[in-house]
Design a protein around this motif. Structure first.
Motif, PDB file in Angstrom:
ATOM      1  N   HIS A 128       0.817  -1.213   0.000  1.00  0.00           N
ATOM      2  CA  HIS A 128       0.000   0.000   0.000  1.00  0.00           C
ATOM      3  C   HIS A 128       0.858   1.273   0.000  1.00  0.00           C
ATOM      4  CE1 HIS A 128      -3.447   2.575   0.735  1.00  0.00           C
ATOM      5  NE2 HIS A 128      -2.765   3.151   1.711  1.00  0.00           N
ATOM      6  N   VAL A 129       1.869   1.324   0.858  1.00  0.00           N
ATOM      7  CA  VAL A 129       2.678   2.533   1.025  1.00  0.00           C
ATOM      8  C   VAL A 129       3.795   2.626  -0.015  1.00  0.00           C
ATOM      9  CG1 VAL A 129       4.169   3.805   2.647  1.00  0.00           C
ATOM     10  CG2 VAL A 129       2.144   2.587   3.486  1.00  0.00           C
ATOM     11  N   GLN A 130       4.312   1.489  -0.410  1.00  0.00           N
ATOM     12  CA  GLN A 130       5.417   1.385  -1.364  1.00  0.00           C
ATOM     13  C   GLN A 130       6.636   2.233  -0.955  1.00  0.00           C
ATOM     14  OE1 GLN A 130       3.865   1.993  -5.340  1.00  0.00           O
ATOM     15  NE2 GLN A 130       2.770   0.057  -5.249  1.00  0.00           N
ATOM     16  N   PRO A 131       7.145   1.981   0.268  1.00  0.00           N
ATOM     17  CA  PRO A 131       8.346   2.712   0.689  1.00  0.00           C
ATOM     18  C   PRO A 131       9.558   2.237  -0.108  1.00  0.00           C
ATOM     19  CG  PRO A 131       7.874   0.962   2.238  1.00  0.00           C
ATOM     20  CD  PRO A 131       6.727   0.994   1.248  1.00  0.00           C
ATOM     21  N   ASP A 132      10.590   3.058  -0.173  1.00  0.00           N
ATOM     22  CA  ASP A 132      11.833   2.672  -0.846  1.00  0.00           C
ATOM     23  C   ASP A 132      12.589   1.709   0.062  1.00  0.00           C
ATOM     24  OD1 ASP A 132      14.207   2.375  -2.187  1.00  0.00           O
ATOM     25  OD2 ASP A 132      14.818   4.472  -1.996  1.00  0.00           O
ATOM     26  N   LEU A 133      12.643   0.469  -0.328  1.00  0.00           N
ATOM     27  CA  LEU A 133      13.325  -0.556   0.461  1.00  0.00           C
ATOM     28  C   LEU A 133      14.580  -1.046  -0.243  1.00  0.00           C
ATOM     29  CD1 LEU A 133      10.193  -2.545   1.681  1.00  0.00           C
ATOM     30  CD2 LEU A 133      11.467  -0.744   2.885  1.00  0.00           C
ATOM     31  N   SER A 134      15.065  -0.278  -1.208  1.00  0.00           N
ATOM     32  CA  SER A 134      16.242  -0.700  -1.977  1.00  0.00           C
ATOM     33  C   SER A 134      17.495  -0.818  -1.113  1.00  0.00           C
ATOM     34  CB  SER A 134      16.490   0.257  -3.135  1.00  0.00           C
ATOM     35  OG  SER A 134      16.728   1.568  -2.665  1.00  0.00           O
ATOM     36  N   ALA A 135      17.557  -0.087  -0.017  1.00  0.00           N
ATOM     37  CA  ALA A 135      18.728  -0.158   0.870  1.00  0.00           C
ATOM     38  C   ALA A 135      18.523  -1.132   2.032  1.00  0.00           C
ATOM     39  CB  ALA A 135      19.051   1.229   1.416  1.00  0.00           C
ATOM     40  N   ALA A 136      17.423  -1.864   2.013  1.00  0.00           N
ATOM     41  CA  ALA A 136      17.127  -2.790   3.109  1.00  0.00           C
ATOM     42  C   ALA A 136      18.159  -3.909   3.169  1.00  0.00           C
ATOM     43  CB  ALA A 136      15.734  -3.379   2.940  1.00  0.00           C
ATOM     44  N   PRO A 137      18.601  -4.238   4.364  1.00  0.00           N
ATOM     45  CA  PRO A 137      19.519  -5.357   4.505  1.00  0.00           C
ATOM     46  C   PRO A 137      18.767  -6.685   4.339  1.00  0.00           C
ATOM     47  CG  PRO A 137      18.981  -4.450   6.645  1.00  0.00           C
ATOM     48  CD  PRO A 137      18.312  -3.578   5.620  1.00  0.00           C
ATOM     49  N   ALA A 138      19.457  -7.675   3.875  1.00  0.00           N
ATOM     50  CA  ALA A 138      18.908  -9.033   3.751  1.00  0.00           C
ATOM     51  C   ALA A 138      17.722  -9.067   2.793  1.00  0.00           C
ATOM     52  CB  ALA A 138      18.558  -9.593   5.118  1.00  0.00           C
ATOM     53  N   ARG A 139      16.743  -9.896   3.101  1.00  0.00           N
ATOM     54  CA  ARG A 139      15.562 -10.048   2.253  1.00  0.00           C
ATOM     55  C   ARG A 139      14.341 -10.216   3.142  1.00  0.00           C
ATOM     56  NH1 ARG A 139      17.948 -14.864   2.898  1.00  0.00           N
ATOM     57  NH2 ARG A 139      16.687 -16.719   3.090  1.00  0.00           N
ATOM     58  N   ARG A 140      13.169 -10.148   2.547  1.00  0.00           N
ATOM     59  CA  ARG A 140      11.901 -10.216   3.285  1.00  0.00           C
ATOM     60  C   ARG A 140      11.890 -11.456   4.167  1.00  0.00           C
ATOM     61  NH1 ARG A 140       8.436  -9.631   6.333  1.00  0.00           N
ATOM     62  NH2 ARG A 140       6.212  -9.587   5.924  1.00  0.00           N
ATOM     63  N   ALA A 173      12.597  -5.194  10.139  1.00  0.00           N
ATOM     64  CA  ALA A 173      12.773  -4.027  11.004  1.00  0.00           C
ATOM     65  C   ALA A 173      12.982  -2.774  10.161  1.00  0.00           C
ATOM     66  CB  ALA A 173      13.936  -4.245  11.958  1.00  0.00           C
ATOM     67  N   TYR A 174      13.793  -2.874   9.127  1.00  0.00           N
ATOM     68  CA  TYR A 174      14.035  -1.737   8.232  1.00  0.00           C
ATOM     69  C   TYR A 174      12.729  -1.310   7.553  1.00  0.00           C
ATOM     70  CZ  TYR A 174      16.162   1.116   4.566  1.00  0.00           C
ATOM     71  OH  TYR A 174      16.491   2.149   3.733  1.00  0.00           O
ATOM     72  N   ALA A 175      11.973  -2.274   7.048  1.00  0.00           N
ATOM     73  CA  ALA A 175      10.707  -1.966   6.381  1.00  0.00           C
ATOM     74  C   ALA A 175       9.733  -1.311   7.354  1.00  0.00           C
ATOM     75  CB  ALA A 175      10.099  -3.232   5.787  1.00  0.00           C
ATOM     76  N   THR A 176       9.668  -1.818   8.572  1.00  0.00           N
ATOM     77  CA  THR A 176       8.786  -1.240   9.586  1.00  0.00           C
ATOM     78  C   THR A 176       9.186   0.196   9.893  1.00  0.00           C
ATOM     79  OG1 THR A 176       8.337  -3.418  10.525  1.00  0.00           O
ATOM     80  CG2 THR A 176       7.871  -1.521  11.921  1.00  0.00           C
ATOM     81  N   ALA A 177      10.481   0.453   9.977  1.00  0.00           N
ATOM     82  CA  ALA A 177      10.963   1.816  10.228  1.00  0.00           C
ATOM     83  C   ALA A 177      10.572   2.743   9.086  1.00  0.00           C
ATOM     84  CB  ALA A 177      12.471   1.815  10.431  1.00  0.00           C
ATOM     85  N   ALA A 185       6.806   6.972   6.955  1.00  0.00           N
ATOM     86  CA  ALA A 185       5.735   7.324   6.017  1.00  0.00           C
ATOM     87  C   ALA A 185       4.446   7.667   6.758  1.00  0.00           C
ATOM     88  CB  ALA A 185       5.497   6.188   5.026  1.00  0.00           C
ATOM     89  N   MET A 186       4.104   6.869   7.756  1.00  0.00           N
ATOM     90  CA  MET A 186       2.887   7.141   8.520  1.00  0.00           C
ATOM     91  C   MET A 186       3.013   8.434   9.316  1.00  0.00           C
ATOM     92  SD  MET A 186       1.561   3.372   9.740  1.00  0.00           S
ATOM     93  CE  MET A 186       3.119   2.761  10.397  1.00  0.00           C
TER      94      MET A 186
END
Length: 100
Positions: free
Chosen positions: A41-53, A60-64, A69-70
């Motif tokens: 829904h939000v489509q945050p930029d997760l290109s710098a996220a460590p590891a994978r889903r 934790a990175y995605a939640t942050a 965004a919220m």
């Protein structure tokens, strides 16, 4: 002993932000509030996220990123706190009822 305090018995958080509660307040009427649904829904930029889903660091990175965004949807910290902090938890507005 409470499992939440077993490892850090003297630690008390200054405040609590419930990201699920915040997501429900910020994006009312979504069919789901799971991490995958919020990312879609939000489509945050997760290109710098460590590891994978489904790895702790990625999630934790995605939640942050979702929290940022919220938070941008609120004009003031007090508005965000009112939406995100359960009553009777550390950081809750003083006028909040003591039940949850």
């Amino acid at each position: 002993m409470n499992p939440a305090t077993a490892h850090l018995p003297k630690w008390a958080p200054a405040g609590v932000i419930d990201t699920l509660r915040l997501a429900k307040a910020t994006y009312a009427n979504l069919p789901s509030y799971g991490l995958d649904a919020l990312i879609e829904h939000v489509q945050p930029d997760l290109s710098a996220a460590p590891a994978r889903r489904h790895r702790a660091t990625y999630d934790a990175y995605a939640t942050a990123q979702l929290l940022v965004a919220m938070a941008s949807c609120y004009e003031t910290w007090d508005q965000l706190v009112a939406a995100a902090v359960p009553p009777s938890m550390p950081g809750a507005p003083e006028e909040a009822p003591a039940l949850w």
